[in-house]
Design a protein around this motif. Structure first.
Motif, mmCIF file in Angstrom:
data_model
loop_
_atom_site.group_PDB
_atom_site.id
_atom_site.type_symbol
_atom_site.label_atom_id
_atom_site.label_comp_id
_atom_site.label_asym_id
_atom_site.label_seq_id
_atom_site.Cartn_x
_atom_site.Cartn_y
_atom_site.Cartn_z
ATOM 1 N N PHE A 144 0.833 -1.206 0.000
ATOM 2 C CA PHE A 144 0.000 0.000 0.000
ATOM 3 C C PHE A 144 0.865 1.252 0.000
ATOM 4 N N ARG A 145 1.881 1.283 0.831
ATOM 5 C CA ARG A 145 2.742 2.468 0.888
ATOM 6 C C ARG A 145 3.529 2.668 -0.412
ATOM 7 N N ALA A 146 3.898 1.573 -1.061
ATOM 8 C CA ALA A 146 4.572 1.708 -2.360
ATOM 9 C C ALA A 146 3.649 2.331 -3.392
ATOM 10 N N HIS A 147 2.376 1.959 -3.351
ATOM 11 C CA HIS A 147 1.396 2.542 -4.268
ATOM 12 C C HIS A 147 1.132 4.012 -3.942
ATOM 13 N N ILE A 148 1.102 4.346 -2.660
ATOM 14 C CA ILE A 148 0.941 5.749 -2.272
ATOM 15 C C ILE A 148 2.076 6.581 -2.843
ATOM 16 N N ALA A 149 3.280 6.073 -2.744
ATOM 17 C CA ALA A 149 4.432 6.801 -3.277
ATOM 18 C C ALA A 149 4.303 7.010 -4.785
ATOM 19 N N ALA A 150 3.767 5.998 -5.484
ATOM 20 C CA ALA A 150 3.574 6.123 -6.931
ATOM 21 C C ALA A 150 2.515 7.164 -7.252
ATOM 22 N N ALA A 151 1.447 7.193 -6.468
ATOM 23 C CA ALA A 151 0.400 8.198 -6.681
ATOM 24 C C ALA A 151 0.951 9.601 -6.429
ATOM 25 N N ARG A 152 1.749 9.732 -5.383
ATOM 26 C CA ARG A 152 2.341 11.028 -5.064
ATOM 27 C C ARG A 152 3.269 11.492 -6.193
ATOM 28 N N SER A 167 -10.329 -0.764 1.176
ATOM 29 C CA SER A 167 -10.247 -0.853 2.638
ATOM 30 C C SER A 167 -11.446 -1.626 3.150
ATOM 31 N N ARG A 168 -11.180 -2.732 3.839
ATOM 32 C CA ARG A 168 -12.262 -3.531 4.405
ATOM 33 C C ARG A 168 -11.876 -4.015 5.793
ATOM 34 N N ASP A 169 -12.690 -3.663 6.771
ATOM 35 C CA ASP A 169 -12.472 -4.048 8.169
ATOM 36 C C ASP A 169 -11.100 -3.616 8.664
ATOM 37 N N ALA A 170 -10.619 -2.478 8.173
ATOM 38 C CA ALA A 170 -9.275 -2.019 8.529
ATOM 39 C C ALA A 170 -9.274 -0.513 8.786
ATOM 40 N N ASP A 171 -10.381 0.002 9.297
ATOM 41 C CA ASP A 171 -10.541 1.454 9.408
ATOM 42 C C ASP A 171 -9.425 2.126 10.196
ATOM 43 N N ASN A 172 -9.063 1.573 11.335
ATOM 44 C CA ASN A 172 -8.069 2.242 12.182
ATOM 45 C C ASN A 172 -6.701 2.299 11.516
ATOM 46 N N ASP A 173 -6.256 1.174 10.977
ATOM 47 C CA ASP A 173 -4.951 1.159 10.317
ATOM 48 C C ASP A 173 -4.968 1.983 9.041
ATOM 49 N N MET A 174 -6.080 1.946 8.299
ATOM 50 C CA MET A 174 -6.177 2.739 7.089
ATOM 51 C C MET A 174 -6.096 4.230 7.413
ATOM 52 N N THR A 175 -6.818 4.653 8.422
ATOM 53 C CA THR A 175 -6.780 6.054 8.831
ATOM 54 C C THR A 175 -5.370 6.462 9.236
ATOM 55 N N ALA A 176 -4.709 5.619 9.993
ATOM 56 C CA ALA A 176 -3.357 5.930 10.461
ATOM 57 C C ALA A 176 -2.381 6.069 9.297
ATOM 58 N N ILE A 177 -2.462 5.150 8.335
ATOM 59 C CA ILE A 177 -1.543 5.214 7.191
ATOM 60 C C ILE A 177 -1.834 6.435 6.335
ATOM 61 N N LEU A 178 -3.101 6.728 6.094
ATOM 62 C CA LEU A 178 -3.442 7.900 5.277
ATOM 63 C C LEU A 178 -2.944 9.183 5.936
ATOM 64 N N GLU A 179 -3.119 9.292 7.231
ATOM 65 C CA GLU A 179 -2.655 10.494 7.928
ATOM 66 C C GLU A 179 -1.127 10.574 7.913
ATOM 67 N N ASP A 180 -0.467 9.451 8.148
ATOM 68 C CA ASP A 180 0.994 9.423 8.145
ATOM 69 C C ASP A 180 1.555 9.770 6.767
ATOM 70 N N GLU A 181 1.011 9.156 5.725
ATOM 71 C CA GLU A 181 1.543 9.367 4.383
ATOM 72 C C GLU A 181 1.207 10.761 3.845
ATOM 73 N N THR A 182 0.045 11.273 4.184
ATOM 74 C CA THR A 182 -0.281 12.635 3.759
ATOM 75 C C THR A 182 0.664 13.631 4.411
ATOM 76 N N GLY A 183 1.118 13.315 5.627
ATOM 77 C CA GLY A 183 2.103 14.168 6.292
ATOM 78 C C GLY A 183 3.422 14.244 5.551
ATOM 79 N N LYS A 184 3.715 13.225 4.739
ATOM 80 C CA LYS A 184 4.950 13.211 3.935
ATOM 81 C C LYS A 184 4.770 13.953 2.613
#
Length: 264
Positions: free
Chosen positions: A111-119, A129-146
């Motif tokens: 997922f993080r590799a794909h985020i880097a490609a989108a960026r 995202s399925r049944d992963a709300d907390n981790d998904m939120t955390a990664i989105l907030e962390d990666e958007t911070g970068k």
């Protein structure tokens, strides 16, 4: 005009009548379809479909179910493959803790590799995202911070907080046939409260056919049924929701020409 922002035309379910399915979608007013990559190592099959049909575009990426099989797919690989003129998005990638078909650390790494490609490319990331709300939120907030990146929470069926965080970070939210199901009361309530300029519709075909086709094989033409329910949910006409979701689509999928869509 409507758009199916997420389908899987390369899946075996459509192999025998792909041309007829595209034709039915066009007849239903679906001007564009984005067929979504789930395995980079089968990407050529997806590209061949887009080169056969003018109305079909695609993404490039690895579904979280397949993350462990494609950990060798790098951000650089995704960026390189995305230069094809018919590739308008990265993904789908993300986290699926419902099926857990791949180790969760592998899902997060991919997922993080794909985020880097989108960026890097500026192409929208199609997020699963399925049944992963907390981790998904955390990664989105962390990666958007970068550094910000465009994204869409596809086939949304998660909780309100993930939708609100996604929108606050600049993302879009796409609704599938699940929105039309009788028991999707909370999902419709979430949809009603989201900003209209962040809403999209999709089929996720061949899965999740909307009412009145529930239980049957889904196809892009049926996105009109989801759009109808979304219109009822937020209290606008079907024509208005078609205009809104199509405007949002071309805003997000900026590599695609709206003028060309109008002319075909």
């Amino acid at each position: 005009m409507l758009v199916d922002s997420h389908c899987h035309l390369d899946f075996p379910d459509f192999a025998e009548e792909r041309a007829a399915i595209v034709a039915r979608a066009k007849a239903a007013g679906i001007s564009r379809m984005v067929t979504i990559s789930t395995r980079v190592k089968r990407f050529q099959q997806v590209i061949e479909i887009t080169e056969t049909f003018d109305e079909v575009y695609c993404s490039v990426g690895t579904h979280p179910h397949n993350a462990a099989e494609e950990l060798d797919v790098t951000t650089a690989d995704l960026v390189r493959l995305s230069t094809h003129p018919k590739v308008v998005a990265i993904g789908e990638a993300g986290l699926d803790y419902f099926y857990d078909k791949a180790p969760r650390d592998a899902q997060a790494q991919g997922f993080r590799a794909h985020i880097a490609a989108a960026r890097e490319t500026g192409l929208p990331l199609v997020i699963h995202s399925r049944d992963a709300d907390n981790d998904m939120t955390a990664i989105l907030e962390d990666e958007t911070g970068k550094g910000a990146f465009p994204f869409i929470l596809h086939c949304f069926s998660s909780g309100r907080r993930l939708a609100e965080v996604g929108v606050s970070l600049g993302g879009y939210v796409s609704f599938s046939g699940i929105l039309t199901f009788k028991n999707s009361i909370e999902l419709r309530a979430i949809a009603a409260d989201l900003p209209r300029d962040r809403l999209l519709v999709e089929t996720d075909a061949p899965y999740l056919a909307p009412v009145p086709f529930r239980g049957k094989r889904n196809e892009p033409a049926y996105v009109a049924q989801t759009a109808k329910v979304l219109a009822e949910t937020i209290g606008v006409s079907e024509a208005e929701i078609a205009a809104v979701t199509t405007d949002n689509f071309f805003q997000l999928f900026g590599k695609m020409s709206r003028q060309q869509a109008l002319e075909t």
